[in-house]
Design an enzyme around this catalytic site. Structure first.
Site, PDB file in Angstrom:
ATOM      1  N   GLU A   1       0.857  -1.205   0.025  1.00 34.68           N
ATOM      2  CA  GLU A   1       0.091   0.139  -0.081  1.00 34.68           C
ATOM      3  C   GLU A   1       0.775   1.547  -0.066  1.00 34.68           C
ATOM      4  O   GLU A   1       0.443   2.233  -0.735  1.00 34.68           O
ATOM      5  CB  GLU A   1      -0.941   0.126   1.247  1.00 34.68           C
ATOM      6  CG  GLU A   1      -2.058  -1.169   1.275  1.00 34.68           C
ATOM      7  CD  GLU A   1      -2.982  -0.888   0.171  1.00 34.68           C
ATOM      8  OE1 GLU A   1      -3.210   0.233  -0.147  1.00 34.68           O
ATOM      9  OE2 GLU A   1      -3.604  -1.878  -0.117  1.00 34.68           O
TER      10      GLU A   1
ATOM     11  N   SER B   1     -44.509 -33.437  42.302  1.00 32.85           N
ATOM     12  CA  SER B   1     -43.946 -33.434  44.037  1.00 32.85           C
ATOM     13  C   SER B   1     -42.855 -32.493  44.100  1.00 32.85           C
ATOM     14  O   SER B   1     -42.354 -32.366  45.172  1.00 32.85           O
ATOM     15  CB  SER B   1     -43.891 -34.914  44.114  1.00 32.85           C
ATOM     16  OG  SER B   1     -45.159 -35.581  44.044  1.00 32.85           O
TER      17      SER B   1
END
Length: 809
Positions: A86, A468
């Site tokens: 770049e 239960s």
């Protein structure tokens, strides 16, 4: 000479004109330029990450995949690759590259089209952070001015950081560290030279040059960068040649999740969304949960194994789907099936496959990766008795043809020999949730068979009747109201005409038998339904609701009738386990919580949980009168109180909690939870739960350090089968989990609280035993509720009660 003077004047006027033009452009653009100083405080959109308390990643949420890097953490080799690709003059120019700009202008004049643009890394930072991507001269002027200003304000290293962390690199990856994880599944510091060059080549054309979408274009760009690195002296010719010969190995990788904890991660995501809104996805929060990495994996394995075990008891349901031949005769069946197979997920480790051919002793298969394989008759098919109903199975098959035909979608799992074994994804569902009873920290949570199958979290969202499993809260409320573990309630038939129940109600015990006058301890140990109903009659429904509200249950929509005694009020497993934490910690109410702390993108703690906590060893201290303290002492005390965790409120008499713990230990020693004796511990307590049908199977249990609830049932409320109960379907899951969860927990009994006494009683009447009575047993009583009368005649209490004396004392 006249012409020369003309050219000189023209040149001077052109220069001054250009300067005036540039000055005018600057004066026009400068007031509207953004403040470069904001780059010092830029907030990159970084996904939220969710961790266990041990630091293992279990979830990542956010549209943009990003992992910011500091310059010091960027490999020098990658810096060189990016500069070669770049801006090789980056560390020497002042934001703009005059030669590059001149080259771009010449390209425009010669070709009439915009070429490279001559952008430096600094100019790209200006564009990425402040400007749009439109290709206009005005945007280019802004870019140049901003680049010059950025170079004045920031160091080269800071500018480089901004670039590598912001640039888009395809597949939702922003920044090179995120791209490294996405394409190679590891940090950028662990990549090779070839991989560094590949990444450095992506920014020029992210969609075309990324190594997954465009491997050939990516390779060409990579090789060009390697040659540039060689020419610039960054690498040797040998290094460049070796890297250029390397194959393209990139493939898409997800976030590196350490293990499956999707339900916990989703719970954390929802809480973060409630707290921070959509910013939770982008502001880089790290969420540390209370989840234990080890116990979470144990919980998931225990639940999956338990549901598979249940599923095997009820037969093979056949192919998951049956696919026809392709609609077009020109399309091959295998190509058609392969396309459909690509959309079928792997669930709980079970691979999808399509039957392509049925033979006498095997079937040929097409797997989801396009590979052909086979399933042998003896590897599951020969024992695949067909499911007929929840109560019945058919006979074993005689051949593969009885089970399958081409186009059938089935599930497979490798056996110990590495061969494929026939399996199926269980249709039944389940949940497990485990807490620290002292502060409510969720140590593990599994909300179903598999998150890929269903995202519905049954641990926190499924409202199911506990049956239960609810009875300990009724018995606890009764003991607080003045009943004792020796109180006698008649276990006899009962017929009720209750308008709220819409009909005549004739409840029964699970066994269908009646046992007459029964002590409450024995009734809860054996889960006698009729005793529970009569107990609620005597306690009163308002009294139970008041106690439930105090225990922390939501009573706003409770149906106030006697069926409450049998656990008909629907609750989530998380609500149930939170209630059991009261029994485990000695009577304190805690609030379940999942998020321990939240850190922002900079590692600052922005939230720290401060849950109400049980302090087992705290002793109340006598404090001097306020006037006897100096101001310094008062301030010191207030500061100390501010730093301490808030105290969990007491909601149950500690003596009642102790007695309930003792009774629930009996449930395991001689009641409905005896399977748990395999753990060989004396400190565990719990209760089974099974609802009508049976539709739901539960087990909740604990010791002083861990409290856990397991639930099993069908999402569509179909019956589990007449031989399925809490003790057969849910308890084995609880056992497998607690075997590991209790490893570091000492096997000790809770201390007997003050005000609790032991008394010899008559096992039949619950009254004081007569002197010399041979069948007398010991029982716990609160001092104020010790029986005053003695039994006239001692009688045998029935099987099991003699053992009760030895085990309690």
């Amino acid at each position: 000479m006249t012409f020369l003077h003309f050219l000189i004047r023209l040149t001077v006027l052109g220069v001054f004109g250009g300067l005036w033009l540039l000055a005018g452009v600057y004066l026009y653009l400068a007031p509207n330029l953004p403040d470069v100083e904001t780059l010092r405080d830029v907030r990159l959109q970084t996904p939220m990450r969710v961790y266990t308390r041990d630091g293992d990643l279990i979830g990542q949420f956010g549209e943009q995949k990003r992992s910011p890097l500091n310059f010091a953490d960027i490999p020098p080799q990658f810096v060189d690759a990016l500069l070669a690709a770049e801006d090789d003059n980056f560390f020497h120019h002042s934001g703009i590259d005059l030669m590059g700009l001149a080259r771009a202008v010449s390209e425009l004049l010669v070709t009439g089209e915009k070429g490279s643009g001559g952008s430096t890394l600094t100019m790209q930072v200006a564009r990425n952070y402040f400007l749009s991507l439109e290709r206009t001269f005005m945007r280019k002027f802004n870019e140049i001015l901003l680049a010059i200003e950025i170079e004045r304000r920031l160091s080269k290293q800071e500018i480089f950081e901004l670039y590598v962390n912001r640039v888009f690199l395809g597949h939702r990856a922003y920044g090179f560290e995120a791209a490294s994880e996405v394409y190679y599944g590891k940090p950028i510091g662990e990549l090779s030279l070839a991989q560094h060059a590949m990444l450095a080549g992506i920014p020029k054309a992210p969609s075309r040059n990324n190594p997954v979408s465009g491997p050939e274009a990516g390779r060409e760009r990579r090789d060009w960068i390697l040659r540039r690195m060689r020419d610039l002296g960054y690498i040797t010719a040998q290094q460049a040649s070796a890297a250029a010969a390397a194959p393209v190995t990139a493939e898409l990788h997800g976030a590196q999740i350490n293990f499956d904890a999707h339900y916990a991660a989703e719970m954390a995501r929802q809480r973060m969304l409630d707290r921070y809104g959509l910013a939770a996805y982008n502001d880089g929060y790290s969420v540390y949960t209370t989840i234990s990495s080890n116990l979470q994996q144990v919980a998931r394995a225990a639940l999956v194994d338990g549901l598979r075990t249940y599923d095997r008891r009820h037969g093979y349901r056949g192919p998951e789907q049956r696919w026809p031949l392709p609609p077009s005769l020109e399309e091959s069946p295998e190509a058609y099936w392969a396309e459909r197979l690509a959309d079928i997920p792997v669930i709980i480790g079970e691979m999808p496959a399509v039957v392509t051919e049925v033979l006498e002793d095997r079937v040929n298969l097409l797997l989801d990766d396009g590979v052909h394989d086979e399933l042998l008759w003896e590897n599951g098919m020969s024992k695949a008795r067909p499911y007929r109903s929840e109560n019945y199975q058919g006979g074993p098959p005689a051949s593969p043809a009885e089970l399958f035909r081409p186009g059938d979608l089935i599930r497979l799992k490798r056996n110990e020999e590495g061969l494929w074994q026939l399996t199926q994804v269980p249709a039944v569902q389940g949940a497990l949730v485990s807490l620290d009873p002292d502060d409510g920290a969720i140590r593990s949570v599994v909300g179903g068979m598999g998150f890929e199958l269903s995202k519905f979290n049954r641990a926190t969202q499924a409202m199911r009747q506990p049956g239960s499993n609810f009875k300990p809260f009724l018995y606890g409320a009764a003991l607080e109201a003045g009943f004792t573990a020796a109180s006698i309630v008649n276990d006899a038939p009962i017929v009720l005409a209750d308008s709220s129940l819409e009909d005549i109600w004739r409840p029964e015990n699970d066994s269908g038998e009646f046992y007459g006058p029964t002590r409450l301890r024995w009734a809860l140990t054996k889960s006698r339904n009729l005793v529970s109903i009569r107990l609620l009659q005597q306690l009163g429904i308002p009294g139970l609701i008041e106690a439930l509200d105090r225990y922390g249950f939501d009573t706003s929509d409770i149906q106030a009738d006697l069926s409450l005694a049998l656990g008909t009020h629907a609750m989530t497993p998380l609500e149930v386990v939170t209630g059991y934490a009261i029994l485990a910690n000695g009577g304190y109410r805690v609030d379940p919580y999942l998020i321990d702390r939240i850190e922002d993108a900079d590692g600052n703690v922005v939230y720290q949980a401060r849950p109400p906590t049980v302090c087992r060893d705290c002793q109340p201290e006598a404090e001097p009168a306020e006037e006897e303290l100096s101001m310094e002492e008062i301030l010191a005390r207030e500061n100390a109180r501010g730093e301490a965790l808030p105290a969990a409120p007491r909601v149950m008499d500690e003596r009642v909690a102790f007695i309930m713990n003792s009774i629930l230990q009996d449930v395991i020693k001689r009641g409905t939870g005896t399977r748990a004796l395999v753990l060989k511990r004396g400190d565990i307590a719990g209760k089974t739960g099974t609802t009508n049908g049976p539709m739901d199977a539960w087990f909740s249990g604990f010791n002083r350090d861990v409290v856990t609830t397991a639930w099993v049932g069908f999402d569509n409320y179909t019956p589990l089968g007449r031989r399925e109960f809490g003790g057969t379907a849910a308890l084995p899951i609880w056992i497998d989990y607690m075997r590991e969860a209790l490893v570091d927990s000492p096997d000790v009994q809770p201390p007997i609280p003050p005000g609790l006494v032991t008394v010899r009683i008559d096992p039949t009447t619950g009254l004081l035993a007569s002197p010399g009575q041979g069948d007398a047993i010991f029982e716990y009583f609160r001092e104020e509720y010790v029986p005053r009368a003695a039994a006239e005649n001692g009688e045998d209490a029935g099987p099991g009660d003699d053992d009760l004396v030895r085990d309690i004392f």
